[in-house]
Enzyme design. Sequence first.
Site, PDB file in Angstrom:
ATOM      1  N   ASP A 230     -34.835 -11.558  31.202  1.00 40.25           N
ATOM      2  CA  ASP A 230     -35.187 -12.494  30.135  1.00 40.25           C
ATOM      3  C   ASP A 230     -36.392 -13.305  30.569  1.00 40.25           C
ATOM      4  OD1 ASP A 230     -34.527 -13.705  27.486  1.00 40.25           O
ATOM      5  OD2 ASP A 230     -34.362 -15.518  28.707  1.00 40.25           O
TER       6      ASP A 230
ATOM      7  N   GLU B 128     -38.756 -16.720  29.581  1.00 40.67           N
ATOM      8  CA  GLU B 128     -39.095 -17.895  28.781  1.00 40.67           C
ATOM      9  C   GLU B 128     -40.612 -17.985  28.801  1.00 40.67           C
ATOM     10  OE1 GLU B 128     -36.757 -19.143  27.025  1.00 40.67           O
ATOM     11  OE2 GLU B 128     -35.219 -18.078  28.157  1.00 40.67           O
ATOM     12  N   ALA B 129     -41.161 -18.569  27.752  1.00 38.94           N
ATOM     13  CA  ALA B 129     -42.620 -18.569  27.650  1.00 38.94           C
ATOM     14  C   ALA B 129     -43.089 -19.760  26.825  1.00 38.94           C
ATOM     15  CB  ALA B 129     -43.093 -17.260  27.030  1.00 38.94           C
TER      16      ALA B 129
ATOM     17  N   TYR C 244     -40.510  -8.478  22.248  1.00 40.43           N
ATOM     18  CA  TYR C 244     -40.958  -9.715  22.911  1.00 40.43           C
ATOM     19  C   TYR C 244     -41.131  -9.561  24.430  1.00 40.43           C
ATOM     20  CZ  TYR C 244     -41.389 -14.689  23.935  1.00 40.43           C
ATOM     21  OH  TYR C 244     -41.856 -15.906  24.371  1.00 40.43           O
TER      22      TYR C 244
ATOM     23  N   HIS D 128     -31.450 -20.414  26.434  1.00 38.34           N
ATOM     24  CA  HIS D 128     -32.902 -20.603  26.591  1.00 38.34           C
ATOM     25  C   HIS D 128     -33.315 -21.019  28.001  1.00 38.34           C
ATOM     26  CE1 HIS D 128     -33.085 -19.865  22.356  1.00 38.34           C
ATOM     27  NE2 HIS D 128     -32.393 -20.953  22.074  1.00 38.34           N
TER      28      HIS D 128
ATOM     29  N   ASP E 272     -29.569 -17.050  29.698  1.00 34.98           N
ATOM     30  CA  ASP E 272     -29.645 -15.978  28.694  1.00 34.98           C
ATOM     31  C   ASP E 272     -29.300 -14.617  29.302  1.00 34.98           C
ATOM     32  OD1 ASP E 272     -30.319 -17.740  26.676  1.00 34.98           O
ATOM     33  OD2 ASP E 272     -32.453 -17.259  26.697  1.00 34.98           O
TER      34      ASP E 272
END
Length: 221
Positions: free
Chosen positions: A12, A14-15, A120, A185, A190
């Site tokens: 996963d 995050e961005a 994504y 998140h 996640d």
Amino acid sequence: MESLVKTYIFIDLEATGLNRDQPKITELCMVAVHAISINNPVTDESGEVQLPRVMDKLCLCVDPGKPLTKTASEITGLTNDLLTDCEKQTFDQNLFNTMSEFISRQAQPVCLVAHNGFFYDYPLLKTELLRQQLDLSESILCLDSLQAFRNLQNQGQVHPESGRKACSLTELYRQLFSKDPNFAHYAEGDVLTLILVFICKAEKLLQVAKYRRWGEIVPMY
Ligand code: DCM
Ligand code: MG
């Protein structure tokens, strides 16, 4: 192909924002689980699926070098100030080496699993890698658990009445565990949520999943 996979690496990112924001990565988590643990779920005395005991984890925060959108900051709890104050490094050769070594340590062949990965996480990771003129092995297998859950839902196997929303990570976890996931998140939160919901439906998911190779993944921008 699926019967050959020895290790599933759940991932996963995050961005700083969504696809339209041309995001940069702020946090990356990879958790490797052997196929043995995926195919032999462990439950507690109440019958609730547990995380496998044996997992390798790699979690890193990254200085994105770009402002986070307000929403990205709100949902992830990360800010540019926090990342720079903690002296996090940018996405660089060192991070690539660390990821590559982590993948190499696992029993091969490996398959990456990300929720919405085809849209994504994989394209974004590809963008960051190509920007450094680096790339992972093109033969690595990739799965998108969101696509696989939607395929299951279309077959009526995951609460069809609740519509497409039912396949968000949070909704899947609520349906399967009757509570909210922890640390939504956060990249690690996640990933652990994804592992739990994936294990609950692994046999059926792996029947309907469409594999791609890392070499087929196109950069996000
Ligand atoms: N994201 C966003 N706005 C949303 C949902 C996600 O900008 N409403 C971006 C920021 C997150 C990243 O996508 O760091 C990954 O989402 P997730 O936390 O669901 O993995
Ligand atoms: Mg996330």
